[in-house]
Design an enzyme around this catalytic site. Structure first.
Site, PDB file in Angstrom:
ATOM      1  CG  HIS A 173      -0.533   0.378   2.568  1.00  0.00           C
ATOM      2  ND1 HIS A 173      -0.176  -0.972   3.365  1.00  0.00           N
ATOM      3  CD2 HIS A 173      -0.047   1.367   3.150  1.00  0.00           C
ATOM      4  CE1 HIS A 173       0.364  -0.104   4.652  1.00  0.00           C
ATOM      5  NE2 HIS A 173       0.416   1.196   4.406  1.00  0.00           N
ATOM      6  CG  ASP A 183       0.095  -4.152   2.921  1.00  0.00           C
ATOM      7  OD1 ASP A 183       0.503  -3.697   1.518  1.00  0.00           O
ATOM      8  OD2 ASP A 183      -0.234  -3.123   3.865  1.00  0.00           O
ATOM      9  CB  SER A 199       3.174   1.617   6.186  1.00  0.00           C
ATOM     10  OG  SER A 199       2.170   1.471   6.988  1.00  0.00           O
TER      11      SER A 199
END
Length: 402
Positions: free
Chosen positions: A119, A149, A233
């Site tokens: 993402h 992910d 992230s």
């Protein structure tokens, strides 16, 4: 799924949100057309041997226990760890049709491969990779996996500037163990935070959507209270030996900043290093990774009332609410629920999976983690199920997620 979807938070209900989302606007994209939701991520594959392997886990002693250290000794340990590891952590500046965002990543080998979240680089038109010591280069997305992910970015730099971070064995991680996160929250590069492992074996929604409209499930997730915020992230979660035991992915929160970004609430989620060890070599070699597929829907966290109404003979196991037609589970004869109950979406009469290949299944999370970490499409597994009060074994050949 675009970044606005990933970053959506609510002040009314708890939700899980991706932690990368420190967004910014790039003027030349302002006022541009919004891309269709089905826009394809550009993935470039590179010639590579299918035998790609990651560096072996080094033989290290157990991570040190800092509880008995003096403040001076503790500070020295953490400072030395940061100085050794931080050169391998990078900041990612991503441009896309929506504007852009920032995230984190880390070096995995001396060939210039950077691990991050899918993402973070979703729909990227340009990726800038910034090293903590000042080097800035452009990177190329060479592989993505929506289920875990994870993504891999390739940079072309001299080997001697790369500091690969070793992968630890996440199966050996213990709840309560001290961990640190290093990343770039809110574009504050090289930020280090400290916490513990709060839980193991969690599941999160995958970013891959099934034909039914629901989403697949990502498993073997580590929960931590180390502060993780937008921009973290894709960065590493490390033990005190400096081994990567997870890739920071998301947080659960009800709080937002004045700009609408989610803020840390002490519940963060990281993709386990053993998932990274399985997925990343395939992303480097082939640009994608195929997951084993059963074709069942299961309801987690059944209450005592639900168990009683379903007539289940035990309180543990993965209860099958539905079986996808034509799936491996359907071909093997597994049954989903068919009789209505007072609970919406929870029909009675389904099989209860209590074991796989001789290993106990206490929850659906156990089943999913075992499959993801140990099996691949085409493998055969033996499920132990309880049907109509009787225990039986069912052999099933796994497919790959559609």
């Amino acid at each position: 799924m675009n970044k606005k979807t990933i970053l959506l938070t609510s002040l009314i209900i708890l939700l899980t949100t991706a932690a990368c989302g420190f967004t910014f606007q790039i003027p030349r994209f302002m006022g541009g057309e919004t891309p269709a939701p089905t826009a394809e991520v550009r993935v470039e594959t590179v010639p590579a041997s299918p035998q790609v392997t990651l560096p072996a886990v080094p033989t290290l002693s157990s991570p040190p226990d800092i509880s008995g250290l003096s403040y001076t000794e503790r500070d020295a340990l953490l400072t030395a760890l940061y100085e050794r590891v931080s050169p391998g952590v990078v900041s990612l500046l991503v441009e896309n049709e929506q504007g852009g965002s920032t995230g984190s990543g880390f070096v995995i080998d001396r060939q210039g491969h950077i691990v991050t979240n899918y993402h973070v680089v979703e729909d990227a038109t340009e990726v800038e990779v910034d090293f903590l010591f000042g080097l800035k280069v452009r990177g190329k997305v060479i592989g993505t996996d929506l289920d875990s992910d994870l993504a891999v970015v390739k940079v072309d730099v001299p080997e001697d500037v790369l500091v690969p971070l070793p992968l630890g064995d996440s199966d050996q991680v213990k709840v309560g163990q001290t961990v640190i996160a290093i990343g770039n929250p809110f574009q504050l590069n090289g930020t280090m935070t400290l916490g513990i492992v709060s839980a193991k074996g969690r599941t999160l929604e995958s970013l891959r959507q099934a034909e039914s409209g629901s989403f697949f499930t990502a498993g073997d997730i580590i929960q931590t209270d180390a502060a993780i915020n937008p921009g973290n992230s894709g960065g590493p979660l490390l033990n005190l030996n400096g081994e990567v035991i997870g890739v920071n992915r998301a947080i659960r929160t009800t709080g937002t900043t004045i700009t609408g970004d989610p803020v840390n609430s002490g519940i963060g989620f990281s993709i386990s290093s053993n998932i990274v060890r399985r997925v990343v070599p395939e992303l480097i070699a082939n640009g994608k990774y195929d997951y084993p597929y059963l074709g069942i829907t299961s309801r987690s966290n059944l209450t005592l009332r639900m168990i009683e109404e379903l007539g289940l003979p035990r309180q543990t196991g993965a209860y099958v609410t539905a079986v996808t037609p034509g799936s491996p589970a359907d071909r093997a004869g597994l049954r989903g629920g068919s009789r209505p109950t007072s609970f919406t979406g929870l029909p009675a009469g389904g099989d209860l999976i209590v074991g796989i290949d001789g290993k106990p299944v206490l929850t659906f999370d156990d089943l999913l983690s075992y499959l993801i970490k140990n099996k691949k499409p085409g493998d055969t597994v033996t499920l132990t199920i309880v049907r109509d009060g009787q225990e039986k074994e069912v052999n099933l050949t796994l497919g790959k997620r559609p």
